[in-house]
Design a protein around this motif. Structure first.
Motif, PDB file in Angstrom:
ATOM      1  N   ILE A 224      32.968  56.091  51.745  1.00 26.48           N
ATOM      2  CA  ILE A 224      34.219  55.548  51.223  1.00 26.48           C
ATOM      3  C   ILE A 224      34.649  56.395  50.029  1.00 26.48           C
ATOM      4  O   ILE A 224      33.817  56.911  49.275  1.00 26.48           O
ATOM      5  N   ASN A 225      35.947  56.571  49.868  1.00 23.14           N
ATOM      6  CA  ASN A 225      36.479  57.303  48.719  1.00 23.14           C
ATOM      7  C   ASN A 225      37.898  56.811  48.493  1.00 23.14           C
ATOM      8  O   ASN A 225      38.370  55.900  49.167  1.00 23.14           O
ATOM      9  N   ASN A 226      38.574  57.401  47.521  1.00 28.06           N
ATOM     10  CA  ASN A 226      39.939  56.995  47.208  1.00 28.06           C
ATOM     11  C   ASN A 226      39.992  55.538  46.744  1.00 28.06           C
ATOM     12  O   ASN A 226      40.926  54.803  47.052  1.00 28.06           O
ATOM     13  N   VAL A 227      38.955  55.116  46.012  1.00 33.28           N
ATOM     14  CA  VAL A 227      38.882  53.753  45.486  1.00 33.28           C
ATOM     15  C   VAL A 227      38.754  53.791  43.972  1.00 33.28           C
ATOM     16  O   VAL A 227      38.234  54.748  43.398  1.00 33.28           O
ATOM     17  N   TRP A 228      39.249  52.745  43.321  1.00 33.57           N
ATOM     18  CA  TRP A 228      39.110  52.604  41.876  1.00 33.57           C
ATOM     19  C   TRP A 228      37.759  51.985  41.547  1.00 33.57           C
ATOM     20  O   TRP A 228      37.121  51.345  42.389  1.00 33.57           O
ATOM     21  N   PHE A 229      37.345  52.122  40.290  1.00 40.37           N
ATOM     22  CA  PHE A 229      36.109  51.478  39.836  1.00 40.37           C
ATOM     23  C   PHE A 229      36.196  49.975  40.060  1.00 40.37           C
ATOM     24  O   PHE A 229      35.237  49.339  40.490  1.00 40.37           O
ATOM     25  N   ASP A 230      37.363  49.380  39.770  1.00 38.75           N
ATOM     26  CA  ASP A 230      37.518  47.936  39.953  1.00 38.75           C
ATOM     27  C   ASP A 230      37.311  47.535  41.406  1.00 38.75           C
ATOM     28  O   ASP A 230      36.775  46.462  41.698  1.00 38.75           O
ATOM     29  N   ASP A 231      37.734  48.384  42.344  1.00 35.70           N
ATOM     30  CA  ASP A 231      37.513  48.100  43.763  1.00 35.70           C
ATOM     31  C   ASP A 231      36.020  48.076  44.086  1.00 35.70           C
ATOM     32  O   ASP A 231      35.549  47.230  44.842  1.00 35.70           O
ATOM     33  N   CYS A 232      35.291  49.024  43.513  1.00 37.37           N
ATOM     34  CA  CYS A 232      33.842  49.097  43.747  1.00 37.37           C
ATOM     35  C   CYS A 232      33.143  47.865  43.179  1.00 37.37           C
ATOM     36  O   CYS A 232      32.193  47.332  43.776  1.00 37.37           O
ATOM     37  N   VAL A 233      33.615  47.405  42.017  1.00 37.81           N
ATOM     38  CA  VAL A 233      33.069  46.195  41.412  1.00 37.81           C
ATOM     39  C   VAL A 233      33.289  45.001  42.341  1.00 37.81           C
ATOM     40  O   VAL A 233      32.381  44.193  42.576  1.00 37.81           O
ATOM     41  N   GLU A 234      34.488  44.902  42.886  1.00 38.54           N
ATOM     42  CA  GLU A 234      34.781  43.782  43.781  1.00 38.54           C
ATOM     43  C   GLU A 234      33.916  43.851  45.033  1.00 38.54           C
ATOM     44  O   GLU A 234      33.454  42.827  45.538  1.00 38.54           O
ATOM     45  N   PHE A 235      33.685  45.054  45.552  1.00 36.53           N
ATOM     46  CA  PHE A 235      32.796  45.215  46.705  1.00 36.53           C
ATOM     47  C   PHE A 235      31.407  44.675  46.381  1.00 36.53           C
ATOM     48  O   PHE A 235      30.816  43.919  47.163  1.00 36.53           O
ATOM     49  N   CYS A 236      30.862  45.054  45.225  1.00 32.06           N
ATOM     50  CA  CYS A 236      29.521  44.597  44.828  1.00 32.06           C
ATOM     51  C   CYS A 236      29.474  43.075  44.709  1.00 32.06           C
ATOM     52  O   CYS A 236      28.517  42.429  45.176  1.00 32.06           O
ATOM     53  N   ASN A 237      30.489  42.495  44.073  1.00 34.22           N
ATOM     54  CA  ASN A 237      30.490  41.042  43.895  1.00 34.22           C
ATOM     55  C   ASN A 237      30.594  40.317  45.235  1.00 34.22           C
ATOM     56  O   ASN A 237      29.911  39.306  45.467  1.00 34.22           O
ATOM     57  N   ARG A 238      31.442  40.818  46.136  1.00 35.34           N
ATOM     58  CA  ARG A 238      31.565  40.171  47.447  1.00 35.34           C
ATOM     59  C   ARG A 238      30.271  40.293  48.232  1.00 35.34           C
ATOM     60  O   ARG A 238      29.865  39.358  48.940  1.00 35.34           O
ATOM     61  N   LEU A 239      29.621  41.453  48.124  1.00 30.07           N
ATOM     62  CA  LEU A 239      28.347  41.656  48.815  1.00 30.07           C
ATOM     63  C   LEU A 239      27.307  40.680  48.288  1.00 30.07           C
ATOM     64  O   LEU A 239      26.522  40.105  49.057  1.00 30.07           O
ATOM     65  N   SER A 240      27.302  40.487  46.972  1.00 31.28           N
ATOM     66  CA  SER A 240      26.363  39.530  46.363  1.00 31.28           C
ATOM     67  C   SER A 240      26.646  38.120  46.865  1.00 31.28           C
ATOM     68  O   SER A 240      25.721  37.374  47.248  1.00 31.28           O
ATOM     69  N   GLU A 241      27.918  37.734  46.874  1.00 30.64           N
ATOM     70  CA  GLU A 241      28.275  36.378  47.294  1.00 30.64           C
ATOM     71  C   GLU A 241      27.936  36.140  48.761  1.00 30.64           C
ATOM     72  O   GLU A 241      27.560  35.026  49.134  1.00 30.64           O
ATOM     73  N   ASN A 242      28.053  37.173  49.588  1.00 30.66           N
ATOM     74  CA  ASN A 242      27.712  37.036  51.008  1.00 30.66           C
ATOM     75  C   ASN A 242      26.261  36.637  51.208  1.00 30.66           C
ATOM     76  O   ASN A 242      25.917  35.977  52.186  1.00 30.66           O
ATOM     77  N   GLU A 243      25.387  37.068  50.295  1.00 32.66           N
ATOM     78  CA  GLU A 243      23.956  36.779  50.413  1.00 32.66           C
ATOM     79  C   GLU A 243      23.520  35.653  49.485  1.00 32.66           C
ATOM     80  O   GLU A 243      22.325  35.409  49.318  1.00 32.66           O
ATOM     81  N   GLY A 244      24.485  34.962  48.861  1.00 26.10           N
ATOM     82  CA  GLY A 244      24.130  33.867  47.969  1.00 26.10           C
ATOM     83  C   GLY A 244      23.493  34.330  46.672  1.00 26.10           C
ATOM     84  O   GLY A 244      22.754  33.570  46.029  1.00 26.10           O
ATOM     85  N   LEU A 245      23.788  35.567  46.267  1.00 29.42           N
ATOM     86  CA  LEU A 245      23.226  36.109  45.034  1.00 29.42           C
ATOM     87  C   LEU A 245      24.200  35.919  43.880  1.00 29.42           C
ATOM     88  O   LEU A 245      25.390  35.663  44.077  1.00 29.42           O
ATOM     89  N   ILE A 246      23.702  36.076  42.673  1.00 34.75           N
ATOM     90  CA  ILE A 246      24.540  35.945  41.484  1.00 34.75           C
ATOM     91  C   ILE A 246      25.275  37.263  41.272  1.00 34.75           C
ATOM     92  O   ILE A 246      24.650  38.307  41.076  1.00 34.75           O
ATOM     93  N   PRO A 247      26.614  37.268  41.301  1.00 35.47           N
ATOM     94  CA  PRO A 247      27.348  38.521  41.076  1.00 35.47           C
ATOM     95  C   PRO A 247      27.058  39.092  39.691  1.00 35.47           C
ATOM     96  O   PRO A 247      26.889  38.354  38.718  1.00 35.47           O
TER      97      PRO A 247
END
Length: 836
Positions: free
Chosen positions: A328-351
């Motif tokens: 993946i490329n052409n993304v902002w840092f904020d987009d990457c942060v949102e990806f990490c948080n959504r990935l955490s929430e998908n597994e029931g982890l603390i963002p």
């Protein structure tokens, strides 16, 4: 990229309107034989869109010694820069979609020169699609050729430019430039290797039909370990086998998101002052760092398939490699942060990331959380080195080229300019995992795409031992590591560091997760990384479904005298001298939205003319929201004296989300129903609270019943660039009356110029203003009623131009695109509300 990357706040640029045509045999040549900017057919600004001081730029006799044939005719550009000064030289826009070779001859009198060659795509997003950076040491006291190969991602052309910056803190710098050349290539034509790399004897342009298929699938390099590789590890390598595969719904041929356990340990971070290829003051001097806890690191960069499975869209341009296994490329840092948080929430982890609502620091990190995040700079270099102390994890390669010459040694481990766009490999990103991993099982830690780190940028200085360093708690830039597929090898070294605050085709990321108190079912063997040929994924954004006006309605522009009618003054606790938050009632009506194809100064991303009916009255702020108004509602300050601070200065540094939160807080104060759902950012169009205007409402209010280029007239006899115009000066702040005649160079207090016919101030210039709409690429369309734009997207529309841009950007029809999380010194907003 040092301060240069301020200039990649993409839209803030001074374009020339001339269009050039050329064949391969007759390059576009700027030999700088004229004595003025106009005579040489170029434009010059200070670096960072004039946000940094401009150096003294003249044209005249330049040295001819230590030059190669064709380097200079003895006359060229002379740039004399004091510390922190520089210049950007813009060639004319080239309105063709051909590939091109861009090059120039450069010589400096000091190594403290940051030199960049770039190409700016002229499509809807106007982004910098390629950058070739060089350290001044390569040009010190001798002429060298700087060249770049450009493949336009859109059909509208590109604009070449050169940037020079003096990076010294104390010493002046002189730079000589000559023979700025652009060679346009026909389909199937290439340059031979010596010409592309700028050898001292440049051969003629030749045709070399590519062998094999146009885009063959790269295959992994042979598993050869160089005999000269003798790494000296500072910590035992972690045992392999502790791998975890993140559960995702992926295509069958997509690479899984595999993570490898990295054991705690210590290492020497940074590069010695005598390391070959060291990039001056950007890299840390050596210091001891201890990583005190195990963590899991993505074995590969996050891929497009993995991104789409979480985020639901793909922002990558097809020309640079599209497919489930491409990074993946052409993304902002904020987009990457949102990806990490959504990935955490998908597994029931603390963002790990918490939204703060602050424009400067929109994210706070919970370092105790067990979710996914982006690695720190120290964690990244520790994992990259993998116990080695050499320049690359695969060795020192001191006998090989640090630039673009292909070597078997580097070719085994990384994608860089030496093996990219050669031997049948297409130009751009490559599928992850095609090269050999480093000793700890991590792929593409050198090259392919640069990778975000969590840290804010920190200027290097001598320091003692550290434990788990995390970088500054605030700052504008984010650190990036790794180098990318178009970089010289030296920019892919383990210690190389850079800084970004942009969305770029060369920039991606990989994820990590702390191993402290984390229960993970380990997979005893490594999950294979797919090397299958990907099926390209078409990049598309959702588009709105317009509601047409009845064909027989034939709406025509309507002029209504609205000044002073039905005014709202919002009750806020403001200083006595502060301007009130005032909204004017805008009556419903019809108008022609967009610009005619022959409108002077028109950009390709503007709507073609189409009729729009605004069927309901609404209120709109007569000013951009001011800093005092923001502080009264939000109880914090975003002001920066460098860019204008005071109660009546417009608010800037606010992202779209911040503007939406301001509207919601204002609605709650008046017991109105908030428009924005701050969990999902969906919009309740039936709510009676405050919001941003739609793009159609904004242009309707800006035009105020006029059909001219500006609401104050066409100004066809005045310059659309930075030439001063008495007409424009009465109504707007732009580059011609900003930073001159005693005015400071930044946004100005609201309401100092005359309003438009409907009593709205600063609708042209001062700040770009957020609109409700997600960005939608222009397309021919029929009549519309109350259009609202797409239902979702990754970027939003802004209107109005700003204090640093040319007049043409402030026309009524001018549009711009910004990532939803972007916060800039040239970007603010005004508010709207339904009537009554």
């Amino acid at each position: 990229m040092d301060k240069f990357l301020q200039f990649i706040l993409i839209i803030s640029i001074l374009f020339l309107s001339a269009a050039w045509a050329s064949s391969q045999e007759e390059p576009i040549l700027y030999d700088f034989s004229g004595s003025t900017v106009e005579e040489n057919g170029i434009d010059i600004q200070g670096p960072g869109f004039n946000s940094m001081p401009q150096a003294d730029v003249t044209f005249g006799d330049i040295p001819v010694d230590n030059s190669f044939e064709g380097a200079t005719d003895g006359r060229g550009v002379i740039i004399q820069a004091q510390p922190g000064e520089g210049a950007m030289i813009f060639a004319a826009r080239i309105l063709k979609s051909q590939s091109a070779l861009i090059r120039c001859s450069i010589r400096t009198d000091s190594s403290f020169a940051s030199v960049y060659l770039a190409s700016i795509d002229q499509g809807a997003n106007l982004f910098v699609s390629t950058i070739t950076p060089m350290n001044g040491v390569f040009f010190e006291n001798r002429y060298r050729r700087l060249s770049d190969f450009f493949v336009p991602p859109s059909e509208t052309g590109f604009q070449p430019l050169i940037q020079i910056l003096n990076t010294s803190e104390t010493e002046p710098l002189t730079v000589y430039i000559d023979n700025f050349e652009i060679y346009l290539l026909q389909k199937g034509q290439f340059y031979n290797e010596e010409f592309l790399s700028g050898g001292e004897e440049d051969p003629d342009v030749i045709m070399m039909p590519p062998s094999g298929p146009a885009f063959p699938t790269p295959t992994p390099s042979p598993t050869r370990v160089p005999e000269q590789w003798t790494p000296t590890p500072t910590v035992d390598s972690p045992p392999m086998g502790d791998a975890h595969v993140v559960p995702l719904d992926l295509p069958e041929d997509a690479a899984p998101l595999k993570m490898v356990r990295i054991r705690a340990g210590s290492f020497t971070m940074g590069s010695p002052l005598n390391e070959i290829g060291r990039d001056g003051e950007k890299e840390w001097p050596p210091h001891q760092v201890t990583i005190s806890n195990d963590f899991f690191m993505g074995a590969c960069e996050v891929t497009q398939g993995q991104w789409e499975s979480i985020m639901g869209f793909n922002p990558v341009y097809e020309q640079y490699g599209v497919g489930p296994n491409y990074p993946i490329n052409n993304v902002w840092f904020d987009d990457c942060v949102e990806f990490c948080n959504r990935l955490s929430e998908n597994e029931g982890l603390i963002p790990c990331y918490i939204a703060t609502g602050d424009a400067f620091e929109p994210w706070e990190i919970n370092w105790e959380a067990n979710g996914y995040r982006i690695p720190t700079e120290a964690e990244w270099e520790y994992a990259c080195r993998a116990g080695t102390a050499t320049r690359y994890a695969h060795g020192d390669a001191t006998e090989d080229s640090d630039q673009c010459m292909n070597t078997e040694w580097h070719d085994d481990y990384m994608w860089y300019c030496g093996n990219n766009s050669r031997d049948g490999n297409p130009y751009g990103n490559k599928e992850v995992g095609l090269k050999r991993p480093n000793p700890w099982g991590l792929y593409d830690m050198h090259g392919n795409v640069s990778e975000y780190c969590t840290d804010h940028w920190e200027d290097p200085y001598d320091r003692g031992p550290q434990v788990d360093p995390r970088g500054p708690v605030e700052g504008f830039w984010r650190v990036s590591r790794d180098g990318y597929w178009g970089d010289f090898a030296l920019y892919c070294r383990s210690a190389y560091r850079d800084k970004f605050q942009i969305r770029h085709t060369n920039l991606g990321f990989r994820i990590m997760r702390s191993a402290v108190n984390v229960q993970i079912d380990f997979t005893p063997t490594e999950a294979p990384v797919s090397t299958s040929t990907p099926t390209p994924i078409p990049v598309s954004l959702p588009t709105s479904t317009p509601t047409p006006v009845q064909a027989d309605s034939s709406p025509t522009p309507t002029v209504i005298n609205q000044t002073g009618e039905d005014v709202i003054i919002v009750n806020l606790d403001l200083p006595e001298t502060a301007k009130p938050l005032t909204l004017n009632r805008i009556r419903a009506g019809n108008y022609t939205m967009g610009s005619a194809l022959d409108e002077k100064g028109r950009w390709p991303d503007e709507w073609p003319p189409h009729e729009v009916a605004i069927t309901k009255d609404f209120y709109l702020g007569i000013y951009e929201v001011t800093q005092a108004q923001w502080e009264s509602v939000m109880e914090d300050s975003l002001a920066n004296e460098q860019f204008g601070a005071g109660e009546n200065y417009p608010l800037y540094y606010a992202s779209w989300h911040h503007a939406a939160r301001f509207c919601n807080r204002l609605s709650e104060r008046e017991n109105r129903q908030p428009v924005f759902d701050e969990a999902t950012w969906t919009v309740n169009w039936e709510a009676d609270g405050y919001r941003l205007p739609t793009e159609a409402e904004w242009e309707y209010a800006c035009r105020a019943g006029t059909t001219t280029r500006f609401s104050h007239g066409d100004a066809l006899d005045s310059s659309d660039y930075c030439g001063f115009s008495e007409l424009h000066d009465k109504f707007m702040w732009y580059c011609a009356n900003n930073g001159e005649r005693g005015y400071p160079e930044y946004a100005k207090e609201v309401g100092l110029k005359l309003p438009n016919p409907w009593g709205l101030y600063d609708m042209h210039g001062n700040l770009w203003e957020w609109c409700m709409d997600y960005w939608e690429d222009p397309s021919p369309r029929g009549p519309q009623t109350d259009p609202r734009g797409p239902a979702s997207g990754y970027a939003n529309v802004a209107r109005g131009g700003d204090w640093n841009l040319t007049a043409q950007f402030s026309r009524s029809a001018s549009r711009s695109i910004y990532s939803t999380g972007n916060a800039l010194t040239s970007l603010g907003f005004r508010i709207a509300r339904p009537y009554p």
